[in-house]
Design a protein around this motif. Structure first.
Motif, mmCIF file in Angstrom:
data_model
loop_
_atom_site.group_PDB
_atom_site.id
_atom_site.type_symbol
_atom_site.label_atom_id
_atom_site.label_comp_id
_atom_site.label_asym_id
_atom_site.label_seq_id
_atom_site.Cartn_x
_atom_site.Cartn_y
_atom_site.Cartn_z
ATOM 1 N N ILE A 194 42.111 10.516 53.469
ATOM 2 C CA ILE A 194 43.296 10.202 52.652
ATOM 3 C C ILE A 194 44.075 9.100 53.355
ATOM 4 N N TYR A 195 44.144 7.939 52.728
ATOM 5 C CA TYR A 195 44.854 6.811 53.351
ATOM 6 C C TYR A 195 46.335 6.816 53.001
ATOM 7 N N ASP A 196 46.666 7.247 51.790
ATOM 8 C CA ASP A 196 48.063 7.176 51.386
ATOM 9 C C ASP A 196 48.322 8.138 50.237
ATOM 10 N N VAL A 197 49.492 8.748 50.245
ATOM 11 C CA VAL A 197 49.950 9.574 49.121
ATOM 12 C C VAL A 197 51.291 8.996 48.701
ATOM 13 N N MET A 198 51.349 8.468 47.485
ATOM 14 C CA MET A 198 52.593 7.869 47.008
ATOM 15 C C MET A 198 53.181 8.736 45.905
ATOM 16 N N VAL A 199 54.463 8.995 46.004
ATOM 17 C CA VAL A 199 55.158 9.812 45.011
ATOM 18 C C VAL A 199 56.255 8.955 44.412
ATOM 19 N N ASN A 200 56.251 8.758 43.084
ATOM 20 C CA ASN A 200 57.348 7.980 42.503
ATOM 21 C C ASN A 200 58.431 8.911 41.957
ATOM 22 N N GLU A 201 59.471 8.343 41.395
ATOM 23 C CA GLU A 201 60.623 9.141 40.959
ATOM 24 C C GLU A 201 60.291 10.118 39.844
ATOM 25 N N ASP A 202 59.216 9.823 39.099
ATOM 26 C CA ASP A 202 58.825 10.727 38.015
ATOM 27 C C ASP A 202 57.801 11.756 38.478
ATOM 28 N N ASN A 203 57.643 11.866 39.805
ATOM 29 C CA ASN A 203 56.645 12.773 40.366
ATOM 30 C C ASN A 203 55.234 12.464 39.880
ATOM 31 N N GLU A 204 54.993 11.168 39.675
ATOM 32 C CA GLU A 204 53.629 10.723 39.417
ATOM 33 C C GLU A 204 53.051 10.331 40.769
ATOM 34 N N ILE A 205 51.890 10.843 41.029
ATOM 35 C CA ILE A 205 51.312 10.693 42.358
ATOM 36 C C ILE A 205 50.181 9.692 42.312
ATOM 37 N N LYS A 206 50.118 8.875 43.339
ATOM 38 C CA LYS A 206 48.953 8.021 43.494
ATOM 39 C C LYS A 206 48.387 8.289 44.879
ATOM 40 N N ILE A 207 47.114 8.575 44.911
ATOM 41 C CA ILE A 207 46.471 8.874 46.189
ATOM 42 C C ILE A 207 45.414 7.820 46.449
ATOM 43 N N LEU A 208 45.507 7.224 47.616
ATOM 44 C CA LEU A 208 44.522 6.244 48.027
ATOM 45 C C LEU A 208 43.617 6.947 49.027
ATOM 46 N N MET A 209 42.345 7.027 48.695
ATOM 47 C CA MET A 209 41.440 7.734 49.600
ATOM 48 C C MET A 209 40.131 6.971 49.732
ATOM 49 N N THR A 210 39.348 7.384 50.699
ATOM 50 C CA THR A 210 38.048 6.783 50.892
ATOM 51 C C THR A 210 37.022 7.896 50.958
ATOM 52 N N LEU A 211 35.773 7.539 51.082
ATOM 53 C CA LEU A 211 34.699 8.511 51.247
ATOM 54 C C LEU A 211 33.985 8.175 52.548
ATOM 55 N N THR A 212 33.272 9.140 53.098
ATOM 56 C CA THR A 212 32.630 8.886 54.395
ATOM 57 C C THR A 212 31.601 7.769 54.279
ATOM 58 N N THR A 213 30.944 7.643 53.104
ATOM 59 C CA THR A 213 30.028 6.528 52.863
ATOM 60 C C THR A 213 30.174 6.109 51.410
ATOM 61 N N PRO A 214 29.962 4.822 51.115
ATOM 62 C CA PRO A 214 30.097 4.375 49.724
ATOM 63 C C PRO A 214 29.143 5.090 48.775
ATOM 64 N N ASN A 215 27.949 5.465 49.258
ATOM 65 C CA ASN A 215 27.017 6.156 48.372
ATOM 66 C C ASN A 215 27.022 7.658 48.621
ATOM 67 N N CYS A 216 28.183 8.135 49.000
ATOM 68 C CA CYS A 216 28.407 9.556 49.235
ATOM 69 C C CYS A 216 28.016 10.346 47.976
#
Length: 107
Positions: A36-58
């Protein structure tokens, strides 16, 4: 000021939920793995999560982000959740927490 505090509390709750999601190949949750690289919470409690996987072809490239999205969306406080996958920067074992490294006998 109140929003910042609320979003911080919600952010912590989201992290708790993220720690219940495991990478199927490694017996460590995705948060401790550093996926998990980032968890963003806006004022409307809409969440955006920036994540990665251990490998691209996971093998869970499709299902893992969906699981993250569904679990976070199912939280009462959350209005919506979007998960974005990035491979920039690519995941390395350096991103793992000490706990995860210990768990995997890497320390």
């Amino acid at each position: 000021m109140e929003h910042a505090q609320n979003s911080e509390i919600l952010g912590e709750k989201i992290v708790t939920v993220l720690k219940t999601i495991y990478d199927p190949e490694i017996p460590v949750d995705i948060y401790e793995l550093g996926l998990i690289y980032d968890v963003m919470v806006n004022e409307d409690n809409e969440i955006k999560i920036l994540m990665t996987l251990t490998t691209p072809n996971c093998p869970v490239a499709e299902s893992l982000p969906m699981e993250v999205e569904e679990k976070v969306k199912s939280m009462n406080e959350v209005k919506d959740c979007e998960v974005e996958i990035t491979f920039d920067p690519p995941w390395t074992q350096e991103l793992m927490s000490e706990e995860a490294k210990l768990e995997l006998g890497m320390l």
